[in-house]
Motif scaffolding. Structure first.
Motif, PDB file in Angstrom:
ATOM      1  N   LEU A 126       1.019  -1.109  -0.167  1.00  0.00           N
ATOM      2  CA  LEU A 126      -0.194   0.075  -0.044  1.00  0.00           C
ATOM      3  C   LEU A 126       0.792   1.120   0.084  1.00  0.00           C
ATOM      4  N   ILE A 127       1.862   1.290   0.844  1.00  0.00           N
ATOM      5  CA  ILE A 127       2.745   2.383   0.925  1.00  0.00           C
ATOM      6  C   ILE A 127       3.454   2.611  -0.518  1.00  0.00           C
ATOM      7  N   LEU A 151       2.323   1.543  -3.418  1.00  0.00           N
ATOM      8  CA  LEU A 151       1.126   2.305  -4.357  1.00  0.00           C
ATOM      9  C   LEU A 151       0.910   3.639  -4.112  1.00  0.00           C
ATOM     10  N   SER A 152       0.995   3.960  -2.896  1.00  0.00           N
ATOM     11  CA  SER A 152       0.770   5.508  -2.599  1.00  0.00           C
ATOM     12  C   SER A 152       1.986   6.532  -3.241  1.00  0.00           C
ATOM     13  N   LEU A 153       3.177   5.705  -3.112  1.00  0.00           N
ATOM     14  CA  LEU A 153       4.232   6.679  -3.503  1.00  0.00           C
ATOM     15  C   LEU A 153       4.366   6.478  -5.270  1.00  0.00           C
ATOM     16  N   VAL A 209       1.508   6.718  -7.300  1.00  0.00           N
ATOM     17  CA  VAL A 209       0.573   7.825  -7.295  1.00  0.00           C
ATOM     18  C   VAL A 209       1.053   9.240  -7.376  1.00  0.00           C
ATOM     19  N   ILE A 210       1.823   9.455  -6.124  1.00  0.00           N
ATOM     20  CA  ILE A 210       2.465  10.505  -5.932  1.00  0.00           C
ATOM     21  C   ILE A 210       3.503  10.861  -7.039  1.00  0.00           C
TER      22      ILE A 210
END
Length: 274
Positions: free
Chosen positions: A169-170, A172-174, A176-177
């Protein structure tokens, strides 16, 4: 991927894609109205949204299935499952996408902060081609996920257990950013040299990470996946990797385009014209 529920990831992804069709239709038609100025042709656009990616997937799956049938393999997708997938596609995904498109026609388009010129400005010549910068931009998002990609491929193709969903999840968030930042920076660089045709460049700047994912999949096939035997197994692996890469390109490209769109909107809304 998880040993506690094998196969639930694919089922969850299919269901999520089906029911997010209403959001895809809404966003697509609203952006269409914003860019074109009218809602004319929204039905064909909604059909294109509903059929583009699933159509590519069904073409690839059909080709792979013919290979498996020709080699008399038991791993071929049965005809009954094909009818189930087609029913889910045309009975759930397509109507929801058309419904979302209908909602998009009734919503207000995004207003431009400044008045645009009717005569397009001539784009100055550059010393380097823009596609080179676009391809190079995909290395940054790929750098955030290539380590995790090894464990994901090992879980899918080698049957290894995967537990670190929090770290996934981390990552994936990175991703996107980083995709949003890369597209915004590239769009700003093009605007600085008076290149106003930024939209496809913004899409492929972050979407080009899919090219590196596919190349990494080939590298994984050659050096790590030595248990596959025969050209049919290799073609099957490359076909599924191609589907994964196209899905990554569409998702990351959408992130890049929307980020650049709202960045350009904010940038020109901050300009004070006397």
């Amino acid at each position: 991927m998880s040993p506690a529920s094998r196969g639930m990831l694919l089922t969850g992804m299919i269901l999520l894609y089906l029911f997010l069709g209403i959001m895809a239709g809404y966003v697509g038609v609203r952006m269409w109205r914003t860019i074109k100025g009218s809602s004319e042709g929204w039905r064909s656009l909604s059909w294109s949204i509903a059929c583009f990616f699933p159509g590519i997937v069904f073409v690839i799956l059909t080709f792979l299935n013919f290979l498996l049938w020709g080699s008399k393999s038991t791993g071929a997708i049965p005809i009954s499952l094909y009818f189930i997938l087609f029913s889910l596609w045309f009975c759930i995904s397509v109507p929801l996408t058309l419904l979302g498109g209908l909602f998009g026609t009734r919503s207000d388009p995004i207003s431009y902060p400044v008045r645009t010129n009717q005569i397009p400005r001539e784009i100055p010549a550059r010393k380097y081609p823009s596609w080179l910068l676009v391809l190079g931009s995909g290395t940054l998002p790929f750098g955030t996920l290539f380590i995790e990609l090894f464990f994901i491929l090992s879980s899918i193709w080698l049957g290894r257990f995967y537990y670190v969903f929090g770290f996934l999840l981390i990552v994936l968030s990175l991703l996107v950013i980083v995709c949003a930042e890369v597209s915004v920076v590239l769009t700003y660089m093009h605007l600085c040299v008076e290149d106003w045709m930024w939209w496809w460049k913004a899409f492929f700047a972050s979407g080009s990470v899919a090219l590196y994912v596919f190349l990494y999949s080939i590298n994984y096939l050659v050096f790590d996946l030595k248990s596959l035997s025969g050209p049919v197994s290799a073609t099957l692996y490359l076909g599924y990797s191609l589907i994964m890469s196209i899905a990554i390109m569409l998702s990351t490209g959408t992130i890049g385009f929307l980020s650049s769109f709202y960045f350009v909107h904010y940038l020109f809304s901050s300009v004070k014209i006397d």
